[in-house]
Design a protein around this motif. Structure first.
Motif, short mmCIF file in Angstrom:
data_model
loop_
_atom_site.label_atom_id
_atom_site.label_comp_id
_atom_site.label_asym_id
_atom_site.label_seq_id
_atom_site.Cartn_x
_atom_site.Cartn_y
_atom_site.Cartn_z
N VAL A 44 14.54 3.26 -0.09
CA VAL A 44 15.02 5.19 -1.35
C VAL A 44 15.31 5.75 -0.01
CG1 VAL A 44 12.52 6.52 -1.24
CG2 VAL A 44 14.01 6.55 -3.25
N THR A 45 16.50 6.72 -1.06
CA THR A 45 17.14 7.93 0.18
C THR A 45 16.99 8.73 -1.20
OG1 THR A 45 19.25 7.76 -1.53
CG2 THR A 45 18.44 5.82 0.72
N ALA A 46 17.17 9.87 0.16
CA ALA A 46 17.15 11.67 -0.91
C ALA A 46 17.89 10.91 -2.38
CB ALA A 46 17.12 12.27 0.79
N THR A 47 19.01 10.22 -2.20
CA THR A 47 19.68 10.77 -3.03
C THR A 47 19.54 10.46 -4.03
OG1 THR A 47 22.09 10.67 -1.61
CG2 THR A 47 21.66 10.26 -3.10
N ASP A 48 18.93 9.39 -4.21
CA ASP A 48 17.87 8.44 -4.84
C ASP A 48 16.69 9.56 -5.46
OD1 ASP A 48 18.88 5.78 -4.87
OD2 ASP A 48 17.26 5.22 -3.23
N PHE A 49 16.25 10.13 -5.02
CA PHE A 49 14.96 11.94 -5.52
C PHE A 49 15.95 12.31 -6.49
CE2 PHE A 49 12.12 9.72 -2.54
CZ PHE A 49 10.76 9.66 -3.35
N LEU A 50 17.39 13.04 -5.09
CA LEU A 50 17.75 14.13 -6.16
C LEU A 50 18.23 13.68 -7.33
CD1 LEU A 50 19.90 14.89 -3.28
CD2 LEU A 50 17.73 16.53 -4.05
N ASP A 51 18.71 11.98 -7.89
CA ASP A 51 19.75 11.53 -9.09
C ASP A 51 18.73 11.63 -9.80
OD1 ASP A 51 21.98 12.12 -7.43
OD2 ASP A 51 22.28 9.86 -7.35
N ALA A 52 17.15 11.20 -9.39
CA ALA A 52 16.02 11.28 -10.58
C ALA A 52 15.86 12.69 -11.55
CB ALA A 52 14.68 10.18 -10.56
N ASP A 53 15.20 11.90 -12.53
CA ASP A 53 15.03 13.41 -13.20
C ASP A 53 13.14 13.27 -13.54
OD1 ASP A 53 17.17 14.86 -14.39
OD2 ASP A 53 17.08 12.79 -15.40
N GLY A 54 12.46 12.18 -12.77
CA GLY A 54 11.21 12.13 -12.74
C GLY A 54 10.74 11.05 -12.00
N TYR A 55 9.91 10.79 -12.11
CA TYR A 55 9.23 9.70 -10.60
C TYR A 55 7.86 9.10 -10.89
CZ TYR A 55 12.49 13.19 -8.46
OH TYR A 55 12.97 14.33 -8.53
N LEU A 56 8.08 7.88 -10.53
CA LEU A 56 6.40 7.37 -10.52
C LEU A 56 6.67 6.63 -9.24
CD1 LEU A 56 7.27 5.16 -13.95
CD2 LEU A 56 4.72 6.87 -13.25
N LEU A 57 5.27 6.99 -8.58
CA LEU A 57 5.27 6.40 -7.53
C LEU A 57 4.30 4.93 -7.01
CD1 LEU A 57 4.71 10.03 -5.82
CD2 LEU A 57 7.05 8.55 -5.78
N GLY A 58 4.39 4.41 -6.90
CA GLY A 58 3.01 3.49 -6.22
C GLY A 58 3.04 2.92 -4.77
N SER A 59 2.00 2.62 -4.62
CA SER A 59 1.28 2.28 -3.52
C SER A 59 0.23 1.21 -3.06
CB SER A 59 1.65 3.70 -2.48
OG SER A 59 1.00 3.05 -0.81
N PRO A 60 -0.60 0.53 -2.23
CA PRO A 60 -1.71 0.25 -2.11
C PRO A 60 -2.16 1.32 -0.95
CG PRO A 60 0.04 -0.36 -0.29
CD PRO A 60 1.02 -0.19 -1.58
N VAL A 61 -3.50 0.78 -1.02
CA VAL A 61 -4.53 2.38 -0.68
C VAL A 61 -4.86 1.47 0.89
CG1 VAL A 61 -6.48 3.23 -0.23
CG2 VAL A 61 -4.43 2.72 -2.59
N ASN A 62 -4.41 2.04 1.57
CA ASN A 62 -4.61 1.60 3.34
C ASN A 62 -5.24 2.28 4.73
OD1 ASN A 62 -2.47 -0.86 2.41
ND2 ASN A 62 -0.85 0.59 3.60
N LEU A 63 -6.24 1.44 4.69
CA LEU A 63 -7.21 2.88 5.33
C LEU A 63 -7.24 3.92 4.99
CD1 LEU A 63 -6.16 1.83 8.72
CD2 LEU A 63 -8.41 0.61 7.23
N GLY A 64 -7.89 4.00 3.22
CA GLY A 64 -8.05 5.48 2.22
C GLY A 64 -6.59 6.57 2.30
N TYR A 65 -5.69 5.58 2.90
CA TYR A 65 -4.23 6.36 2.82
C TYR A 65 -3.38 5.68 1.73
CZ TYR A 65 -1.13 10.33 4.48
OH TYR A 65 -0.65 11.40 4.20
N ILE A 66 -2.43 6.39 1.85
CA ILE A 66 -1.11 5.52 1.20
C ILE A 66 -0.11 4.35 2.22
CG2 ILE A 66 -0.69 7.91 -0.61
CD1 ILE A 66 1.32 9.04 0.94
N SER A 67 0.26 4.08 1.36
CA SER A 67 0.90 3.18 2.58
C SER A 67 2.07 3.72 3.37
CB SER A 67 1.97 2.28 1.56
OG SER A 67 2.88 2.94 1.23
N GLY A 68 2.69 2.82 4.76
CA GLY A 68 3.42 3.73 5.10
C GLY A 68 4.57 3.90 5.53
N ALA A 69 4.59 2.75 4.06
CA ALA A 69 5.92 2.81 3.45
C ALA A 69 6.23 4.40 2.32
CB ALA A 69 6.31 1.68 2.39
#
Length: 150
Positions: A44-69
């Protein structure tokens, strides 16, 4: 047309099932006028974020934290999107086999800094996602997408 960006890190079958349920909800035929764009968190790029009007975020929980990705997605875009994405709605789903409190805290801090608006309750599943977990993911996708309809 409004644009919903799904930023996900999907390294496991359980994360994939949750992602597919979120995507299915977001692309429900009754939701009109919303384009759904999917981006892997590592691409994902900054342009992808800028071009969007809303967001859904998905991640595994690794060692109690969001993924490094997912952290990388924010690290690579944060200052470029800081002033331009305020008040945009977002939702999140997480999969982990242990506590997700650290992951929730991390996303809450990042999105508070961006001044994004939480559009729905987070979906957090442990172990194999249940039917109820997947239904909650579907609802999450549908809720955030429907909120972007004209």
């Amino acid at each position: 047309m409004a644009r919903l960006l799904i930023v996900h890190h999907t390294p496991s079958p359980h994360c994939q099932a949750m992602f597919e349920a979120v995507l299915s909800g977001a692309t429900d035929p009754e939701i009109e006028g919303v384009q759904v764009v999917r981006r892997a968190a590592l691409s994902v790029t900054a342009t992808d974020f800028l071009d969007a009007d809303g967001y859904l975020l998905g991640s595994p929980v690794n060692l109690g934290y969001i993924s490094g990705a997912l952290k990388h997605a924010f690290d690579g875009s944060y200052y470029q999107i800081l002033d331009s994405t305020r008040a945009r709605p977002f939702g999140m789903y997480l999969h982990g086999n242990e506590g997700a409190e650290g992951a929730v805290t991390a996303v809450d801090r990042i999105t508070a800094g961006l001044e994004w608006t939480k559009a729905a309750e987070y979906v957090i599943a442990s172990n194999r996602p249940t039917k109820d977990d997947l239904e909650a993911c579907w609802e999450l996708g549908a809720t955030v997408a429907a909120g972007l309809m004209g």
